[in-house]
Design an enzyme around this catalytic site. Structure first.
Site, PDB file in Angstrom:
ATOM      1  N   ARG A 151       4.169  -6.761  -1.958  1.00 27.89           N
ATOM      2  CA  ARG A 151       4.230  -8.055  -1.325  1.00 27.89           C
ATOM      3  C   ARG A 151       4.500  -9.237  -2.143  1.00 27.89           C
ATOM      4  O   ARG A 151       3.988  -9.118  -3.304  1.00 27.89           O
ATOM      5  CB  ARG A 151       2.857  -8.356  -0.585  1.00 27.89           C
ATOM      6  CG  ARG A 151       3.029  -7.827   1.015  1.00 27.89           C
ATOM      7  CD  ARG A 151       1.704  -8.214   1.618  1.00 27.89           C
ATOM      8  NE  ARG A 151       0.701  -7.508   1.238  1.00 27.89           N
ATOM      9  CZ  ARG A 151      -0.398  -6.975   1.927  1.00 27.89           C
ATOM     10  NH1 ARG A 151      -0.549  -6.955   2.915  1.00 27.89           N
ATOM     11  NH2 ARG A 151      -1.128  -6.221   1.422  1.00 27.89           N
ATOM     12  N   SER A 180      -2.522  -3.175  -9.411  1.00 26.11           N
ATOM     13  CA  SER A 180      -3.678  -2.587  -8.933  1.00 26.11           C
ATOM     14  C   SER A 180      -3.618  -1.418  -9.989  1.00 26.11           C
ATOM     15  O   SER A 180      -3.617   0.003  -9.267  1.00 26.11           O
ATOM     16  CB  SER A 180      -3.475  -2.114  -7.562  1.00 26.11           C
ATOM     17  OG  SER A 180      -3.464  -3.253  -6.520  1.00 26.11           O
ATOM     18  N   ASP A 215      -6.475  -5.284  -7.885  1.00 24.49           N
ATOM     19  CA  ASP A 215      -6.665  -5.475  -6.364  1.00 24.49           C
ATOM     20  C   ASP A 215      -8.318  -5.870  -6.070  1.00 24.49           C
ATOM     21  O   ASP A 215      -8.477  -6.496  -5.107  1.00 24.49           O
ATOM     22  CB  ASP A 215      -6.032  -4.303  -5.536  1.00 24.49           C
ATOM     23  CG  ASP A 215      -6.393  -3.002  -6.048  1.00 24.49           C
ATOM     24  OD1 ASP A 215      -7.084  -2.833  -6.665  1.00 24.49           O
ATOM     25  OD2 ASP A 215      -5.931  -2.197  -5.181  1.00 24.49           O
TER      26      ASP A 215
HETATM   27  C1  BG6 Z   1      -4.602  -4.789   0.111  1.00 24.43           C
HETATM   28  C2  BG6 Z   1      -4.509  -5.374  -0.935  1.00 24.43           C
HETATM   29  O1  BG6 Z   1      -3.264  -4.619   0.907  1.00 24.43           O
HETATM   30  O2  BG6 Z   1      -4.967  -3.534   0.141  1.00 24.43           O
HETATM   31  C3  BG6 Z   1      -3.692  -4.546  -2.118  1.00 24.43           C
HETATM   32  O3  BG6 Z   1      -3.687  -6.654  -0.795  1.00 24.43           O
HETATM   33  C4  BG6 Z   1      -4.587  -3.239  -2.143  1.00 24.43           C
HETATM   34  O4  BG6 Z   1      -3.713  -5.406  -3.137  1.00 24.43           O
HETATM   35  C5  BG6 Z   1      -4.587  -2.754  -0.790  1.00 24.43           C
HETATM   36  O5  BG6 Z   1      -3.871  -2.599  -3.281  1.00 24.43           O
HETATM   37  C6  BG6 Z   1      -5.224  -1.115  -1.012  1.00 24.43           C
HETATM   38  O6  BG6 Z   1      -4.929  -0.587   0.066  1.00 24.43           O
HETATM   39  P1  BG6 Z   1      -3.662   0.302   0.501  1.00 24.43           P
HETATM   40  O7  BG6 Z   1      -4.121   1.177   1.701  1.00 24.43           O
HETATM   41  O8  BG6 Z   1      -2.504  -0.396   0.863  1.00 24.43           O
HETATM   42  O9  BG6 Z   1      -3.708   1.194  -0.614  1.00 24.43           O
HETATM   43  C1  GLC Z   2      -6.223   3.044  -8.494  1.00 23.12           C
HETATM   44  C2  GLC Z   2      -6.018   2.241  -9.568  1.00 23.12           C
HETATM   45  C3  GLC Z   2      -7.031   1.005  -9.633  1.00 23.12           C
HETATM   46  C4  GLC Z   2      -6.976   0.430  -8.201  1.00 23.12           C
HETATM   47  C5  GLC Z   2      -7.247   1.279  -7.085  1.00 23.12           C
HETATM   48  C6  GLC Z   2      -7.102   0.781  -5.925  1.00 23.12           C
HETATM   49  O1  GLC Z   2      -7.470   3.757  -8.568  1.00 23.12           O
HETATM   50  O2  GLC Z   2      -6.121   2.547 -10.858  1.00 23.12           O
HETATM   51  O3  GLC Z   2      -6.777  -0.102 -10.636  1.00 23.12           O
HETATM   52  O4  GLC Z   2      -7.891  -0.821  -8.119  1.00 23.12           O
HETATM   53  O5  GLC Z   2      -6.354   2.359  -7.242  1.00 23.12           O
HETATM   54  O6  GLC Z   2      -5.995   0.331  -5.464  1.00 23.12           O
END
Ligand code: BG6
Ligand code: GLC
Ligand code: GLC
Length: 923
Positions: A549, A609, A663
């Protein structure tokens, strides 16, 4: 009616009693007889009315319409298909309730399609009257006793015996081996059995008896045994008819027509329980004074009115009542009755059958009547034969009307113009009463002319059919055991979870001290959650979850977010680093254009993340990719520099990258803006991870001893040093081996959405290889990696879904399955997601306990900001996490806050704080 079916003829030792009034003359006599027998005549119109009324009741009961109370029960059995004929093995069958006051035990050997038929061995036991009317326990103890007496005499291997229980009374079945008696019928009235599971009562009695270890595998109605034991012929045998002591039928109905079942495919055998049919409009005109007297004097007045006109338990009694009446009127036996003639139950079915048979000589009828203490004249014999014929003909005609109703029902549900069907017939009345059968068949042809019916007498009185059902049930039970064995390692107990928590604590401490640990405990340089004074417009990127995003975040007194989702094709995620970062910048440029922001250089926060070693807020070295990313030349590089270089390559834009944020941190900050107690961030989505506010004094490698810093635990890697080995199943190992980072992120691979579907898939492959699923046939589609997405797991486990919807979802995936398969797949999903939630809860418990101890508190109240599709979409995940935390960290009161705005907002807030601080230092 206590004595019906149990007492034989009394010898003529008792005195006759004769009518004192004058005897009627010959013409009066014949009128009286005609009048009496006339009552037993049923017209075709009346039969048609009974047929229509019964059909209406059947359809109403199928629809589950409770009022007015349907006159028949339509009880679904758990038999879903007629036998293949492949069933094999030795089975013990116990029959109770079909044939009067007797109980039968059989040893049935099924030899499959090829094998020679083996005649069953059987033994009959008479149930004493006091047992039929005594305590339920006594009846079942008697049955257990008969079983062992029978088995004692068998020269066979008696290990691992499997028993099919033919229990012929109306029951609510809730499984192949679970059946609750609704009410006794046919002369039984044992206390404490109605409302109880009769299988359990039998199991208890066998255990009390103690002689043999017998597994009661299935319970069936006699009609079902009759149908299932039918030799496979040219046409399918889909109806079972029994006329014995009582009467009833079962047939194969389309499951979708049976409202109480939650099933829209396939067929299910339904026991009509037509014995209870009583519709005043239809039956009323047919009922005679004798029927009323019989009912009145029975054990169950008002109940089973239809059965009392057809069942063998009652035919003798009806004849007796008529004969006694005619004797009293002086038409028979010179106006004399005998005590036997006036005693309930003195005339049995076999006497009626014999007397009614035109081939029986007058001498034999004479003898039977004499045995009743009567002195019949020559004309009496003929008259008595007429009475027997009238009672039996009516029974056969009524039975035909009922069968015609079943056939019409079958025809409606199959939507067929003409129905070709075989009816398996069983029971003494059908078997030993040739005239009954011919009247029955002729009348069915009249009433259901559009049905082409063949009647097939049952084999071994239905015992073979019971063995067939037992064989299928035994196979299903074996499958269930294999399923349980397979899922057992996924069911974690308290001690195992507490051990995970303790290990996590150890690994955290080591990681914080900078010692070798599977938990990296990365400092984030975020020292405080927002205080509300932050202001300005910020750009944010959110990379690493399901969606990539780009966001515009306006922070004033509140926060306003505009965002756009872009895709990262797999070729880009696993291509070159340059390609990936160029793609990211392209998306930002597109977003700026769409938002009219081109040319502005807004401060940018980057939610990235993946595990990064941060050297400051705007510097993060990617340690390794996770979650399916593998872009080259990025690991070991500063991600912010990689982004800046891409910006430079794309000359046209200017961007000011201020902060890089995990994240978990973004989520914690975002929730922290609303709730200052939010000091933990948790993600359970594609991947899983957590961060929390740690005391700086505990963090090695970051200068300063006072205050706190947010630590990115990178708990997905927990266990990469082998410490989770004792929990890891063969399926976890397969998923790990097939992943792009074998040996890495072992905790994440047991918890997060990217992997749960794969674990499920591997379990299903294993169950298929055991023959438990998909009839043991390997299904190509199941070989496809990643067919089960997180969304799918969440959907399938939703409480509001009926099993048939679960099945539809699985079929959409290309998996052809039965309801049994669908149920198993659901159980597999539940076991896998439950373990995931519990492990996640153990992790959170470790974190909250650490914070509590850090602060020297007796009790800690803390909030956790959570994001991730698995956590948010799964129907039970969040409550299981919370329950586990309550169990493992009882001194912490933990509130879970779901992040509504994603972690992009958090990244903007981190950026805002950094800008505020930068301004302060400039001032
Ligand atoms: C949200 C956050 O969408 O959740 C992201 O904004 C995060 O930063 C994410 O990585 C994690 O959930 P998923 O299911 O999209 O991996
Ligand atoms: C993976 C990444 C970590 C992140 C998590 C959730 O474990 O290594 O940094 O926070 O996924 O998205
Ligand atoms: C009674 C029972 C029924 C059984 C029938 C024939 O009607 O209620 O379950 O099938 O008798 O034995």
């Amino acid at each position: 009616m206590d004595s019906i079916g149990s007492s034989g003829l009394r010898q003529g030792e008792e005195a006759l009693s004769c009518s004192e009034e004058g005897l009627p003359g010959p013409s009066d006599s014949s009128e009286l007889v005609q009048e009496c027998l006339q009552q037993f005549k049923v017209t075709r119109a009346q039969l048609q009315q009974i047929q229509a009324s019964l059909l209406g009741s059947m359809e109403q009961a199928l629809r589950g319409q409770p009022s007015p109370a349907p006159a028949v029960r339509m009880l679904p059995t758990y038999v879903g298909s007629t036998p293949h004929g492949t069933e094999q093995g030795d089975f013990v069958v116990l029959e109770l309730g079909a044939t009067g006051a007797s109980l039968r035990v059989l040893w049935v050997t099924l030899t499959g399609i090829e094998g020679h038929r083996v005649e069953p061995r059987s033994q009959k036991f008479v149930i004493p009257q006091e047992v039929m009317l005594g305590a339920g326990q006594q009846l079942f103890d008697f049955a257990a006793h008969c079983l062992s007496e029978f088995l004692d005499a068998q020269p066979v291997n008696k290990q691992g015996l499997q028993l099919g229980f033919s229990f012929s009374f109306p029951c609510h079945q809730t499984g192949l081996d679970r059946s609750t008696l609704i009410s006794w019928t046919k002369g039984f009235r044992c206390s404490g059995v109605e409302g109880q599971d009769v299988v359990q009562l039998l199991r208890d009695a066998i255990r009390r008896q103690g002689a043999y270890s017998i597994d009661v595998v299935a319970v069936v109605n006699d009609t079902v045994g009759t149908m299932m034991g039918c030799e496979p012929g040219v046409r399918p045998c889909e109806v079972g008819l029994v006329v014995d002591t009582g009467t009833n039928a079962c047939y194969m109905e389309e499951a979708r027509h049976v409202a109480v079942l939650d099933e829209d495919r396939g067929r299910v055998c339904v026991s009509v329980e037509w014995g209870s049919f009583s519709d005043d409009g239809a039956l009323g005109p047919v009922l005679t004074t004798f029927d009323h007297t019989l009912d009145h004097e029975s054990l169950n007045p008002g109940a089973q009115r239809f059965e009392k006109m057809i069942g063998g338990l009652y035919l003798g009694e009806l004849v007796r009542l008529v004969l006694a009446h005619l004797a009293r009127c002086g038409v028979l036996f010179g106006g004399c009755t005998s005590p036997a003639l006036l005693s309930q139950g003195s005339i049995l079915l076999e006497h009626v059958a014999e007397m009614e048979d035109p081939s029986t000589g007058a001498a034999r009828v004479h003898a039977i009547l004499q045995d009743l203490g009567l002195s019949p004249g020559a004309s009496d014999v003929e008259l008595v034969q007429h009475v027997c014929a009238a009672v039996c003909t009516r029974a056969a005609q009524l039975c035909a009307a009922a069968l015609a109703a079943v056939l019409s029902c079958l025809q409606h549900s199959r939507e067929q113009q003409t129905l070709q069907v075989a009816v398996a017939t069983g029971g003494r009345v059908c078997e030993r009463h040739p005239r009954f059968c011919s009247v029955l068949q002729g009348t069915v042809m009249l009433l259901a002319p559009e049905c082409d019916v063949s009647f097939i007498p049952s084999v071994d009185g239905g015992g073979r059919g019971v063995a067939m059902v037992t064989a299928v049930a035994a196979r299903l039970a074996a499958h269930r055991r294999l399923l349980e064995q397979t899922l057992a390692p996924f069911r974690l107990n308290h001690d195992q979870l507490a051990a995970v928590q303790a290990q996590m604590r150890k690994a955290m401490a080591k990681g914080l001290r900078g010692e070798a640990s599977s938990l990296r405990m990365l400092p984030t340089f975020v020292r405080a959650t927002p205080d509300g004074s932050e202001r300005g417009d910020f750009l944010a990127l959110d990379l690493g979850g399901t969606n990539f995003r780009v966001l515009l975040v306006r922070v004033t007194t509140g926060v306003q977010i505009t965002s756009e989702i872009y895709s990262i094709p797999e070729t880009v995620a696993q291509g070159s680093g340059q390609q990936l970062f160029d793609h990211i910048v392209d998306c930002i440029v597109d977003f700026q254009q769409k938002q009219g922001l081109s040319g502005q250089s807004l401060p940018l926060g980057f939610t990235f993340s993946f595990p990064c070693r941060q050297l400051g807020l705007d510097q993060g070295i990617l340690l390794n990719w996770t979650k399916g990313f593998k872009a080259s030349d990025c690991e070991g590089q500063d991600v912010v520099s990689l982004l800046r270089e891409a910006i430079t390559r794309r000359q046209a834009v200017e961007l000011n990258v201020v902060a890089i944020v995990n994240d978990t941190v973004g989520t914690m900050m975002s929730c922290g803006y609303e709730d200052p107690r939010c000091e933990i961030g948790l993600i359970v989505g594609t991947g899983t991870n957590a961060c929390y506010m740690e005391e700086l004094r505990n963090v090695a490698g970051v200068p300063g001893d006072s205050g706190r810093m947010c630590i990115n635990m990178e708990w997905g890697a927990f266990g990469d040093d082998g410490s989770l080995a004792m929990l890891s199943t063969r399926f976890d190992a397969s998923v790990d081996q097939a992943s792009i980072n074998p040996g890495k992120q072992r905790f994440e691979k047991m918890i997060s959405g990217m992997y749960l579907g794969e674990i499920v898939r591997h379990i299903l492959l294993h169950l298929t290889s055991l023959g438990v699923l998909f009839r043991g046939q390997q299904i190509q589609r199941l070989q496809t990696r990643d067919i089960f997405k997180t969304k799918f797991l969440s959907e399938i486990e939703s409480d509001s879904l009926a099993l048939r919807q679960v099945r539809a979802i699985l079929e959409d995936l290309g998996l052809p399955l039965t309801s049994d398969d669908a149920l198993m797949v659901l159980e597999v999903c539940q076991a896998v997601s439950q373990r995931a939630a519990q492990l996640c809860g153990a992790g959170v418990a470790a974190v909250v306990e650490k914070i509590r101890e850090n602060r020297g508190l007796e009790e800690l109240a803390v909030s956790v900001g959570v994001d991730g599709t698995l956590y948010k979409l799964h129907p039970h995940f969040s409550s299981l996490v919370a329950a586990t935390v309550r169990e493992l960290a009882p001194r912490c009161v933990v509130t879970f806050l779901q992040s509504e705005d994603g972690s992009g907002k958090g990244a903007a807030l981190v950026t805002a704080v950094a800008c505020r601080l930068a301004q302060l230092t400039r001032v």
